[in-house]
Each structure stands twice: as structure tokens, then as C-alpha cells.
Motif scaffolding. Structure first.
Motif, PDB file in Angstrom:
ATOM      1  N   GLY A 312      47.010  58.050  46.052  1.00 36.32           N
ATOM      2  CA  GLY A 312      46.698  59.372  46.555  1.00 36.32           C
ATOM      3  C   GLY A 312      45.223  59.685  46.640  1.00 36.32           C
ATOM      4  N   PHE A 313      44.353  58.777  46.193  1.00 34.49           N
ATOM      5  CA  PHE A 313      42.908  58.975  46.236  1.00 34.49           C
ATOM      6  C   PHE A 313      42.262  57.932  47.147  1.00 34.49           C
ATOM      7  CE2 PHE A 313      44.158  61.202  42.490  1.00 34.49           C
ATOM      8  CZ  PHE A 313      43.251  62.246  42.344  1.00 34.49           C
ATOM      9  N   THR A 314      41.074  58.251  47.648  1.00 29.78           N
ATOM     10  CA  THR A 314      40.353  57.317  48.513  1.00 29.78           C
ATOM     11  C   THR A 314      39.360  56.463  47.754  1.00 29.78           C
ATOM     12  OG1 THR A 314      38.686  59.010  49.013  1.00 29.78           O
ATOM     13  CG2 THR A 314      40.576  58.840  50.508  1.00 29.78           C
ATOM     14  N   GLY A 315      38.966  56.883  46.543  1.00 27.90           N
ATOM     15  CA  GLY A 315      37.988  56.110  45.788  1.00 27.90           C
ATOM     16  C   GLY A 315      38.002  56.454  44.324  1.00 27.90           C
ATOM     17  N   ASN A 316      37.231  55.691  43.544  1.00 22.19           N
ATOM     18  CA  ASN A 316      37.133  55.907  42.108  1.00 22.19           C
ATOM     19  C   ASN A 316      36.002  56.863  41.730  1.00 22.19           C
ATOM     20  OD1 ASN A 316      37.960  52.782  42.518  1.00 22.19           O
ATOM     21  ND2 ASN A 316      39.064  53.666  40.788  1.00 22.19           N
ATOM     22  N   ASN A 317      34.974  56.918  42.581  1.00 20.81           N
ATOM     23  CA  ASN A 317      33.801  57.741  42.270  1.00 20.81           C
ATOM     24  C   ASN A 317      33.290  57.436  40.859  1.00 20.81           C
ATOM     25  OD1 ASN A 317      31.782  59.652  42.734  1.00 20.81           O
ATOM     26  ND2 ASN A 317      32.994  61.303  41.844  1.00 20.81           N
ATOM     27  N   THR A 318      32.944  56.184  40.661  1.00 23.92           N
ATOM     28  CA  THR A 318      32.568  55.694  39.329  1.00 23.92           C
ATOM     29  C   THR A 318      31.095  55.296  39.300  1.00 23.92           C
ATOM     30  OG1 THR A 318      34.775  54.970  38.693  1.00 23.92           O
ATOM     31  CG2 THR A 318      32.941  53.791  37.706  1.00 23.92           C
ATOM     32  N   THR A 319      30.436  55.607  38.197  1.00 23.71           N
ATOM     33  CA  THR A 319      29.041  55.229  37.985  1.00 23.71           C
ATOM     34  C   THR A 319      28.958  54.349  36.738  1.00 23.71           C
ATOM     35  OG1 THR A 319      28.217  57.275  38.974  1.00 23.71           O
ATOM     36  CG2 THR A 319      26.717  56.067  37.521  1.00 23.71           C
ATOM     37  N   ILE A 320      28.314  53.195  36.893  1.00 29.66           N
ATOM     38  CA  ILE A 320      28.117  52.263  35.781  1.00 29.66           C
ATOM     39  C   ILE A 320      26.616  52.027  35.662  1.00 29.66           C
ATOM     40  CG2 ILE A 320      28.640  49.956  34.895  1.00 29.66           C
ATOM     41  CD1 ILE A 320      31.145  50.007  36.720  1.00 29.66           C
ATOM     42  N   THR A 321      25.992  52.558  34.624  1.00 29.58           N
ATOM     43  CA  THR A 321      24.532  52.528  34.584  1.00 29.58           C
ATOM     44  C   THR A 321      23.996  52.377  33.170  1.00 29.58           C
ATOM     45  OG1 THR A 321      22.534  53.731  35.294  1.00 29.58           O
ATOM     46  CG2 THR A 321      24.356  55.051  34.443  1.00 29.58           C
ATOM     47  N   GLY A 322      22.890  51.635  33.074  1.00 27.28           N
ATOM     48  CA  GLY A 322      22.141  51.564  31.828  1.00 27.28           C
ATOM     49  C   GLY A 322      22.793  50.787  30.703  1.00 27.28           C
ATOM     50  N   ASN A 323      23.804  49.990  31.007  1.00 27.13           N
ATOM     51  CA  ASN A 323      24.478  49.219  29.965  1.00 27.13           C
ATOM     52  C   ASN A 323      23.752  47.905  29.692  1.00 27.13           C
ATOM     53  OD1 ASN A 323      27.117  50.877  29.699  1.00 27.13           O
ATOM     54  ND2 ASN A 323      26.877  50.574  31.911  1.00 27.13           N
ATOM     55  N   THR A 324      23.859  47.426  28.467  1.00 27.85           N
ATOM     56  CA  THR A 324      23.314  46.132  28.072  1.00 27.85           C
ATOM     57  C   THR A 324      24.473  45.221  27.702  1.00 27.85           C
ATOM     58  OG1 THR A 324      21.281  47.146  27.248  1.00 27.85           O
ATOM     59  CG2 THR A 324      21.798  44.923  26.478  1.00 27.85           C
ATOM     60  N   ILE A 325      24.539  44.054  28.351  1.00 29.49           N
ATOM     61  CA  ILE A 325      25.662  43.132  28.186  1.00 29.49           C
ATOM     62  C   ILE A 325      25.116  41.763  27.816  1.00 29.49           C
ATOM     63  CG2 ILE A 325      27.590  41.996  29.368  1.00 29.49           C
ATOM     64  CD1 ILE A 325      27.667  44.498  31.223  1.00 29.49           C
ATOM     65  N   LYS A 326      25.654  41.191  26.735  1.00 29.03           N
ATOM     66  CA  LYS A 326      25.165  39.893  26.271  1.00 29.03           C
ATOM     67  C   LYS A 326      26.314  39.084  25.687  1.00 29.03           C
ATOM     68  CE  LYS A 326      21.825  37.860  23.008  1.00 29.03           C
ATOM     69  NZ  LYS A 326      20.809  38.175  21.976  1.00 29.03           N
ATOM     70  N   GLY A 327      26.403  37.815  26.100  1.00 31.37           N
ATOM     71  CA  GLY A 327      27.289  36.867  25.451  1.00 31.37           C
ATOM     72  C   GLY A 327      28.743  36.915  25.877  1.00 31.37           C
ATOM     73  N   PHE A 328      29.080  37.609  26.956  1.00 28.19           N
ATOM     74  CA  PHE A 328      30.443  37.634  27.479  1.00 28.19           C
ATOM     75  C   PHE A 328      30.649  36.483  28.460  1.00 28.19           C
ATOM     76  CE2 PHE A 328      30.356  41.668  25.535  1.00 28.19           C
ATOM     77  CZ  PHE A 328      31.635  42.194  25.511  1.00 28.19           C
ATOM     78  N   SER A 329      31.876  36.351  28.986  1.00 27.01           N
ATOM     79  CA  SER A 329      32.107  35.417  30.079  1.00 27.01           C
ATOM     80  C   SER A 329      31.518  35.962  31.365  1.00 27.01           C
ATOM     81  CB  SER A 329      33.601  35.154  30.255  1.00 27.01           C
ATOM     82  OG  SER A 329      33.826  34.353  31.398  1.00 27.01           O
ATOM     83  N   SER A 330      31.886  37.200  31.719  1.00 26.57           N
ATOM     84  CA  SER A 330      31.366  37.856  32.920  1.00 26.57           C
ATOM     85  C   SER A 330      30.837  39.231  32.556  1.00 26.57           C
ATOM     86  CB  SER A 330      32.461  37.971  33.984  1.00 26.57           C
ATOM     87  OG  SER A 330      32.796  36.704  34.512  1.00 26.57           O
ATOM     88  N   GLY A 331      30.053  39.789  33.473  1.00 25.25           N
ATOM     89  CA  GLY A 331      29.405  41.064  33.192  1.00 25.25           C
ATOM     90  C   GLY A 331      30.189  42.268  33.669  1.00 25.25           C
ATOM     91  N   ILE A 332      30.100  42.579  34.979  1.00 32.44           N
ATOM     92  CA  ILE A 332      30.707  43.777  35.549  1.00 32.44           C
ATOM     93  C   ILE A 332      31.553  43.370  36.748  1.00 32.44           C
ATOM     94  CG2 ILE A 332      30.272  46.024  36.596  1.00 32.44           C
ATOM     95  CD1 ILE A 332      27.587  46.070  35.078  1.00 32.44           C
ATOM     96  N   ASP A 333      32.846  43.641  36.685  1.00 28.32           N
ATOM     97  CA  ASP A 333      33.792  43.297  37.752  1.00 28.32           C
ATOM     98  C   ASP A 333      34.304  44.587  38.375  1.00 28.32           C
ATOM     99  OD1 ASP A 333      35.657  42.054  39.395  1.00 28.32           O
ATOM    100  OD2 ASP A 333      37.192  42.019  37.837  1.00 28.32           O
ATOM    101  N   VAL A 334      33.923  44.821  39.637  1.00 32.49           N
ATOM    102  CA  VAL A 334      34.243  46.076  40.313  1.00 32.49           C
ATOM    103  C   VAL A 334      35.402  45.879  41.274  1.00 32.49           C
ATOM    104  CG1 VAL A 334      33.390  47.837  41.906  1.00 32.49           C
ATOM    105  CG2 VAL A 334      31.895  46.961  40.098  1.00 32.49           C
ATOM    106  N   ARG A 335      36.404  46.745  41.146  1.00 32.86           N
ATOM    107  CA  ARG A 335      37.508  46.814  42.096  1.00 32.86           C
ATOM    108  C   ARG A 335      37.720  48.276  42.457  1.00 32.86           C
ATOM    109  NH1 ARG A 335      41.200  41.664  40.359  1.00 32.86           N
ATOM    110  NH2 ARG A 335      39.461  40.511  39.446  1.00 32.86           N
ATOM    111  N   GLY A 336      38.414  48.509  43.567  1.00 32.15           N
ATOM    112  CA  GLY A 336      38.584  49.887  43.999  1.00 32.15           C
ATOM    113  C   GLY A 336      37.532  50.260  45.020  1.00 32.15           C
ATOM    114  N   ALA A 337      37.027  51.507  44.966  1.00 32.80           N
ATOM    115  CA  ALA A 337      36.101  51.987  45.994  1.00 32.80           C
ATOM    116  C   ALA A 337      35.177  53.059  45.429  1.00 32.80           C
ATOM    117  CB  ALA A 337      36.887  52.551  47.173  1.00 32.80           C
ATOM    118  N   ASP A 338      34.013  53.170  46.078  1.00 38.29           N
ATOM    119  CA  ASP A 338      33.039  54.216  45.757  1.00 38.29           C
ATOM    120  C   ASP A 338      32.534  54.069  44.323  1.00 38.29           C
ATOM    121  OD1 ASP A 338      33.728  55.104  48.279  1.00 38.29           O
ATOM    122  OD2 ASP A 338      35.042  56.694  47.559  1.00 38.29           O
TER     123      ASP A 338
END
Length: 587
Positions: A312-338
């Protein structure tokens, strides 16, 4: 404020961990009478209190069960007071139940579930209930203005804390009463079998400065999240909604599958937390994930994940900012929209992971992120549309800095790429690459291409700066119906044989590029085409900066109908008899 301290003997309350029914009834009677007498606080002294947490006459045994706290009351537990759920076989229970009341505080002490003593054989005939995942330490059920502060809760068969609604939305025969204005702060929440906190039907929920650990360990029950924000709905109809949930300054460790999942919430902020596992915006709408610190040492899992757009929605309207990521397999995986992904710092990921990626996503912008010491892919757009990578610092990949595959309208602009095996790889996609710095010279091994594309792609490559390429700076294969534009790129001190090489296709344009060689031997071609038809090679500058001469600055002899116009070149052209050539200037 008037405080009443529980008189255990007066109310037949046992403090030695025995007589659950009598103890529970006594505490409830003491709280009720204290409220009637005008007290606003009830203190539970130190001791072990066995609680009968099952309501055996209710449809749902967790409702109205255990210790029931009335409106305008604070229940204060001595630091050495422990409420212990009596072992049972019920699929649901509540040690403390906060129903349709208001202005309630639960503070201090311990609550212990009976997860490891629970009898899971009960209610096997009720298929929906056979998982026994509704056992709660504190159940906030349609209440208003609730504070849970400094409580140590562990080992519940369901959740340490449940925040949920009474009634359902969009159902005419019931009234929806969500929990409102709920604060959970400075608590220690550990080892719940399902989630440490669930928010299903709550509005204005604040979760701050808690230590949230080990949800779902030891054969837990899914989803096994530190915090799960998940309303109930079918299709695009919501029956309960989590709204305006703020998760700030918490520590998440050891939670089995994720630290936080905004599965279907609205207006959710996840900020300033420490996490050793994933945080996900799920199908959530209007989510902010900011200034969190993600640290692992085993290079497993993806730090920030997602699922898609809610029905029922066109997008997620999501903000991902200022994070510090260390030692994972992957960092940021985006799906969806906006989705906007900016200002994050990512380092030391696994060799098979990706720092910044999309899959089946739309309208996503990655900007001003810093990626270092990540041997896998640094940026990847797959099966996506309208994706932008802009202003990112991308370093140290053993695969490629930017991969674009099976995607439409991807832009890579003003990125700084260093110490990587390859720069940008485009496969079966349409991509515009503008104003990128691609310096592979300090990569420890043999390098691939700075920019490459395949015959299933449309590319526009402009204003790239590629110093000292040891392999081809720009290489691509094309086909009829595909568009190739390679314009105004600056390739300096080339060590390779062919800086720009295009194979196949019709009417590729190669114009305005500056190419200089600094080889240790004679030979090479500045621009070469092969099996193209109608290429435009215009106003390029090609020459060697030292005494070693090129074979030819431009070679189109293996193509047909090329137009070689207005180039400034050192050396002779290698043309096909079908070519058109004029206004080329020797230098």
C-alpha cells in the motif's frame, strides 16, 4: 508522593520463593488497598517472590495475569527483590500486567521467567499457540503513560517486555486502544526466548539506555530479535500499528538474529546505539538509522539490512546516516524504495561481502560514505532502478569498487576510488559515470580495468580521471541498439597498451578525452575500436610524454565507417578504408 512498603505477613506474601498463588494474590491486594488509601508508590522489599503469571479464566492467559498495577501507581522493587514466574505449561503469561491504565511506573528489581523450566507440551491441540511464545516479563497492554526503569528481566518464554494494543484497527466490532507514551529506560533485558522487546501496537514509545542481550539463544523462537517492531496486518490493511518509536543509546549484544528490526513500524528512529548484530528497517516506513556503532570480530552478518516496501506504500522514506560499521560480512544492504545512505564509515568487512548495496531497490542515493579495508565489493547495484553513488571514498577492494548489474539508470558521480583491483564494472545495465577519480596504482596486485562494460549495457562515461593505468582504463563491449559515450576523460601516464578500447556495437562516441602515455617501451594504441560500425572518434588528445613512441594514437582499422575528426595526436592513424578522417592535428 506517598509510598507504602509491602507488609508481607499482613497479606500472606512469601518472600522465600514459595506459594505462588497466595503470594500473587497478596501482592495484588496490597497494591489495590494502597491505591485506595491514597498511596502513589508501593515498594516491594528484598526477597524472592514466586508469581502465578497465568490467567486461567481469560481467553488469552497472558491478559490480566500476574501482578496487576492500577493507574497512577509506581511499583518500586528493592534492588534485591526478585519476581520469579512459577513454572507452567501455558502458551502465555505475564509476570507484571499493565492493562488499560495510565500513569504507571515499574522501577528496579528483577523479573525472571521460567523459560528453562517451562512445560512446552501443553496446548498442543491449539496449533496457533503451540510455540508458547507469549510469556512476558512485563506486558503493557493498551496502557498510557508508562515508565519501566532500571528493571532486570530475563529468561521469559516470549518477550521480556511486550508493548501491544487492545482491540484492532479497521475492525468495526472492536475499539483500538494502543499502548501510548511508553518509556523503557536503563533496563537489563536478557535471554528471552523470542524477543527481548516487542512493540506491536504502541505509539510514542521511547527505548533508551538499556542493555539488551541474548534474545533467542539456546533454541529460541523466531524472530529472536533484541527489539522487534512489528504490527499485525494483512495486505495493505493494518490491524495494529507501531508508531513513533525511538530506540536510542542502547547496547545490543548476542541477540540471536538481529539487534533491531523495524519490520512494519512507522516513524521509527534508531540512533546512538552499540550493536554487534544487524539493524533492519524491514518493510518499515519513515525510518531513521543514525549514528550507531556496529562492531564484530568474525566478519559475519550484514550490519544494516532491509526487506522492501510495505503493501500500500510507494516507498520506505528511510534515512541511514552517520553509522560506523566494522568487522561484519557486509555493510548496508538496501531494498525497497526512497532511501538515503550518507556519511557512514565502513571498514574491515569480509572478502565475500559488499559495503554498500541495493537489490530490487528504487530511488536510492549513497553519498559521502567512507569505505576502507574492505576486500569485497565496495558498492553494488543489482536488479535496481534510479540508484546514485555520489561523493563516496571507496578504497581497498580485491574485486571492484562499484558493480552495476541488471539495473536501470544508475549514476556514479564524484567518487574517489583508490587501491582497488577494478574501478567500475557495468553489466546488463544503463549507467552514467561522471567525474570519478579512479586511481588503481597502489593496489598490491595486478589490476583489472578502471571502467568496463558489457554488450548488454548503455553507458555514458564522462570526466573520469584515471592516472597511470597498468591495464585498460576504459574497456567495453557493445551491440547494436546500445549507447556508448566516452567523453572528456583524463587518462594520464598510461602504462598499458590500450587506454580506451571498444569492441562491437553501432555509433559509439569517443570524444574529448585526454590520453598520455608514460611507458617503458614503444607500442600501444591510445584509442582502439574493433568490430564497431559508425564510431565517432572526435577531438581527443593522444600522445606519449617520453621518447617511446606509440604504434598508433588511434586505431579503427578493425572497424567500419568510423569518423575520426579533429583529434590532436602524436603518430599516424590506423584507419579502415571505409572511415572518414579530417581535421586531425599532429602534435
Amino acid at each position: 508522593m506517598m509510598r507504602y512498603t509491602l507488609e508481607a505477613e499482613k497479606y500472606d506474601v512469601r518472600w522465600d520463593g514459595t506459594e505462588a498463588a497466595m503470594t500473587t494474590q497478596g501482592i495484588n491486594r496490597a497494591i489495590y488497598e494502597a491505591a485506595e488509601a491514597g498511596y502513589s508508590e508501593v515498594e516491594i522489599p528484598k526477597g524472592k517472590y514466586l508469581i502465578d503469571a497465568v490467567n486461567r479464566i481469560a481467553v488469552n492467559p497472558e491478559e490480566g495475569a500476574g501482578i496487576r498495577v492500577p493507574s497512577h501507581m509506581a511499583l518500586i522493587l528493592h534492588p534485591k527483590a526478585e519476581l520469579i514466574v512459577e513454572p507452567n505449561s501455558s502458551y502465555g503469561y505475564s509476570c507484571i500486567y499493565i492493562g488499560e491504565v495510565e500513569e504507571v511506573t515499574i522501577k528496579g528489581g528483577k523479573i525472571r521467567g521460567e523459560r528453562y523450566q517451562h512445560d512446552f507440551t501443553g496446548h498442543g491441540n491449539l496449533k496457533k499457540k503451540e510455540t508458547h511464545e507469549w510469556g512476558y516479563g512485563i506486558n503493557v497492554h493498551g496502557a498510557k503513560d508508562v515508565v519501566i526503569e532500571g528493571v532486570d528481566i530475563a529468561e521469559c518464554t516470549g518477550d521480556c517486555i511486550m508493548v501491544n494494543a487492545q482491540g484492532m484497527l479497521n475492525v468495526p466490532w472492536t475499539t483500538y486502544r494502543p499502548a501510548r507514551n511508553v518509556t523503557i529506560e536503563r533496563c537489563k533485558l536478557d535471554g528471552a526466548r523470542r524477543n527481548n522487546i516487542s512493540v506491536t501496537g504502541g505509539e510514542d514509545v521511547k527505548i533508551d539506555k538499556n542493555v539488551i542481550t541474548n534474545a533467542g539463544i539456546n533454541d529460541g523462537c523466531k524472530p529472536m530479535f533484541g527489539i522487534d517492531i512489528e504490527g499485525y496486518g494483512e495486505g495493505d490493511i493494518d490491524y495494529e500499528e507501531p508508531r513513533n518509536v525511538r530506540i536510542t543509546n542502547n547496547t545490543f549484544k548476542g541477540n540471536r538474529l538481529q539487534s533491531v528490526c523495524n519490520f512494519s513500524g512507522y516513524e521509527v528512529v534508531i540512533s546512538g546505539n552499540y550493536s554487534d548484530n544487524s539493524i533492519s528497517y524491514g518493510f518499515g516506513t519513515d525510518t531513521t538509522i543514525s549514528n550507531n556503532t556496529f562492531v564484530r570480530t568474525d566478519k559475519k552478518y550484514t550490519a544494516i539490512t532491509s526487506l522492501g516496501v510495505s503493501a500500500g506504500f510507494t516507498g520506505n522514506n528511510t534515512t541511514i546516516t552517520g553509522n560506523t560499521i566494522k568487522g561484519f560480512s557486509s555493510g548496508i544492504d538496501v531494498r525497497g524504495a526512497d532511501v538515503s545512505v550518507s556519511g557512514n564509515t565502513i571498514s574491515e568487512l569480509s572478502a565475500d561481502g559488499t559495503a554498500l548495496s541495493t537489490f530490487e531497490a528504487k530511488n536510492v542515493k549513497f553519498s559521502d560514505n567512507i569505505v576502507n579495508h574492505c576486500p569485497g565489493k565496495l558498492c553494488s547495484a543489482r536488479n535496481s532502478k534510479d540508484i546514485t553513488f555520489e561523493g563516496n571514498d571507496l578504497h581497498d577492494s580485491d574485486i571492484a569498487a562499484i558493480e552495476i548489474a541488471d539495473s536501470v539508470n544508475v549514476k556514479a558521480k564524484s567518487n574517489d576510488i583508490k587501491r582497488s583491483k577494478q574501478g567500475v564494472v557495468v553489466t546488463r545495465s544503463s549507467a552514467k559515470l561522471v567525474d570519478n577519480d579512479i586511481d588503481l596504482t597502489d593496489y598490491s596486485g595486478a589490476t583489472g580495468y578502471a571502467i568496463s562494460f558489457d554488450k548488454g549495457s548503455d553507458v555514458d562515461i564522462e570526466y573520469s580521471r584515471i592516472p597511470k593505468p597498468a591495464n585498460m582504463a576504459i574497456y567495453g563491449e557493445s551491440a547494436e541498439g546500445r549507447t556508448v559515450r566516452i567523453k572528456n576523460n583524463d587518462i594520464t601516464d598510461a602504462k598499458c597498451l590500450i587506454p580506451i578500447y571498444v569492441v562491437g556495437g553501432k555509433k559509439p562516441e569517443i570524444s574529448g578525452n585526454d590520453i598520455t602515455f608514460n611507458r617503458k617501451a614503444s607500442g600501444g594504441y591510445g584509442i582502439q575500436t574493433k568490430n564497431t560500425d559508425g564510431a565517432l572518434v572526435k577531438e581527443n588528445v593522444v600522445y606519449s610524454t617520453n621518447s617511446f613512441a606509440l604504434y598508433n594514437p588511434i586505431k579503427t582499422s578493425e572497424s567500419i565507417n568510423s569518423r575520426v575528426i579533429g583529434n590532436k595526436i602524436a603518430g599516424t592513424l590506423s584507419l579502415n578504408e571505409t572511415d572518414t578522417e579530417y581535421q586531425n592535428i599532429p602534435i
